[in-house]
Design an enzyme around this catalytic site. Sequence first.
Site, short mmCIF file in Angstrom:
data_model
loop_
_atom_site.label_atom_id
_atom_site.label_comp_id
_atom_site.label_asym_id
_atom_site.label_seq_id
_atom_site.Cartn_x
_atom_site.Cartn_y
_atom_site.Cartn_z
N TYR A 56 36.80 70.98 48.37
CA TYR A 56 35.88 71.47 49.39
C TYR A 56 35.59 72.94 49.13
CZ TYR A 56 34.01 68.78 53.22
OH TYR A 56 33.22 67.97 53.96
N GLU A 58 32.82 74.99 50.96
CA GLU A 58 31.71 75.46 51.79
C GLU A 58 31.48 76.95 51.58
OE1 GLU A 58 32.83 74.27 55.71
OE2 GLU A 58 31.69 72.41 55.60
N ASP A 201 6.93 72.03 43.45
CA ASP A 201 8.00 71.03 43.34
C ASP A 201 7.81 70.36 41.99
OD1 ASP A 201 9.59 68.79 43.39
OD2 ASP A 201 8.99 68.14 45.39
N THR A 227 14.28 68.24 41.27
CA THR A 227 15.44 67.37 41.13
C THR A 227 16.03 67.67 39.76
OG1 THR A 227 14.00 65.68 40.20
CG2 THR A 227 14.53 65.45 42.52
N LYS A 230 15.57 63.80 36.71
CA LYS A 230 14.38 63.14 36.15
C LYS A 230 14.20 63.62 34.71
CE LYS A 230 12.74 62.31 40.78
NZ LYS A 230 11.79 62.65 41.85
N ARG A 236 22.15 63.22 39.44
CA ARG A 236 21.31 63.31 40.63
C ARG A 236 21.63 64.64 41.33
NH1 ARG A 236 19.41 58.57 40.36
NH2 ARG A 236 17.82 59.04 41.91
C1 PLP Z 1 11.83 62.64 43.19
C2 PLP Z 1 11.10 63.68 43.95
C3 PLP Z 1 11.67 64.31 45.07
C4 PLP Z 1 12.92 63.82 45.79
O1 PLP Z 1 14.02 63.65 45.09
P1 PLP Z 1 15.28 62.79 45.62
O2 PLP Z 1 16.35 63.30 44.75
O3 PLP Z 1 14.92 61.37 45.43
O4 PLP Z 1 15.48 63.14 47.05
C5 PLP Z 1 10.98 65.35 45.64
N1 PLP Z 1 9.80 65.75 45.17
C6 PLP Z 1 9.20 65.14 44.12
C7 PLP Z 1 7.88 65.63 43.65
C8 PLP Z 1 9.83 64.08 43.48
O5 PLP Z 1 9.22 63.46 42.48
#
Ligand code: PLP
Length: 443
Positions: A56, A58, A201, A227, A230, A236
Amino acid sequence: MTQRKIRTLAQTDPQIAHLIAAEAKRQEESMELIPSENITSAAVREAMGSILTNKYSEGYPHQRYYGGQEYIDAIEDLARERAKKLFGVPYANVQPYSGSPANLAVYVATCQPGDTVMGQALPDGGHLTHGWKASASGHFYNAVQYHVNARGRIDMEEVEALARKHKPRLIWVGTSAYPWKLNYAAFAKIAKEVGAYLVADTSHITGLIIAGVHPSPVKYADIITTTTHKTLRGPRGGIILVTDKGLKKDPALGAKIDKAIFPMLQGGPHDHQTAAIAVALKEASTAAFRAYGKKIATNAQALAHALISYGVDVVGGGTDTHLLLINCGNGRGALVELALDRVGITVNKNTIPQDPSNPFYPSGIRIGTPSVTTRGMGVREMRKIATWIKAVMDLIADEQLPQNAKERAVFVTQFDRRIARNRALTAIRADVRALCKRFPAQR
Ligand SMILES: *Cc1c(COP(=O)(O)O)cnc(C)c1O
């Protein structure tokens, strides 16, 4: 003293061990063309599955609410430093549990509930968290949505008109199902005119940005979220960056984001995840990774070209990123998804611009190349995959989806059962499996 034996998962929980083994086999023997998925390195998985999950911590490095943090602090420091260096920004927060919580933290740091925000509509390739009404972002904020035009490109005139009319506090630029490069400079000009924060994003395209095949938002955006799982190929997770531009606009922006993540939204950071993100960032800093990012885009273009040459309706006529959309005909995306699943090609049904159907029975499928590129596949394999996709689409071309919603659900279930026995699909399944064997997923 008696020695304690370490017991394996297979010994303590054979049910879960069996299911993991089955999923590993599925991942090996089929190809993942879902553009948001990828395959992590063994090093990333080793960090992710480590004893760090026991801790932990925090707070932030050197300011924690629990003791015993000497190594955890060093790990999070490394992750933050690597993120800042890789992207060329002065601030990074690596604690978001995933992309959606990262985006929620940006709202919490920059907006009050009820404030006006703007983002790309979900059916037009945007993300749920950019103000879509089914998500908290569309519930707690006054979300205005922009769209793509008939050619499938973001309608910048609409973006400008909506921004002038609604004066949003925050503008999102970022997509989940959009095959084209984003014009960050044009968004920055509009955001500046109306005094909005510009948040890029880059979740889907971070790996492409690192490789230089997609422009970087660092000069244009105030905040960047991504993220980590990807195109970046990490575990993740999520990262929030603040640019020099963002700190100039609001010198407290970094501190506000730290506070939004903890204590506003999250508790203890996932230290195993932080370590795995650090490993992924190190991997992404190499020339080999930049070559990989370029290959993702080359492969996507090869796949699009081949599909178009077979007469498949690729939305907008191609791609210059890692993904493409196929128009399968009114409401037929689900049928194509199911049929491709039967041959071991995993894709997802997706709405297309100005979809004549609805999100549950959308007219398109979305396909992407990050995962197959990680396996080492190249242009030649993309052409092969295109022939299979075309063959599967042809095999089910006569299937008519009923108009009535109830009949549709029954039809889809029966369709899925019926195609399980289709000989031509079974033959393609064997070919797909053979190709997958040549390009192992886990290496
Ligand atoms: C995948 C994605 C997210 C969210 O990601 P999670 O890890 O699934 O919560 C946010 N914004 C965009 C543009 C994405 O493609």
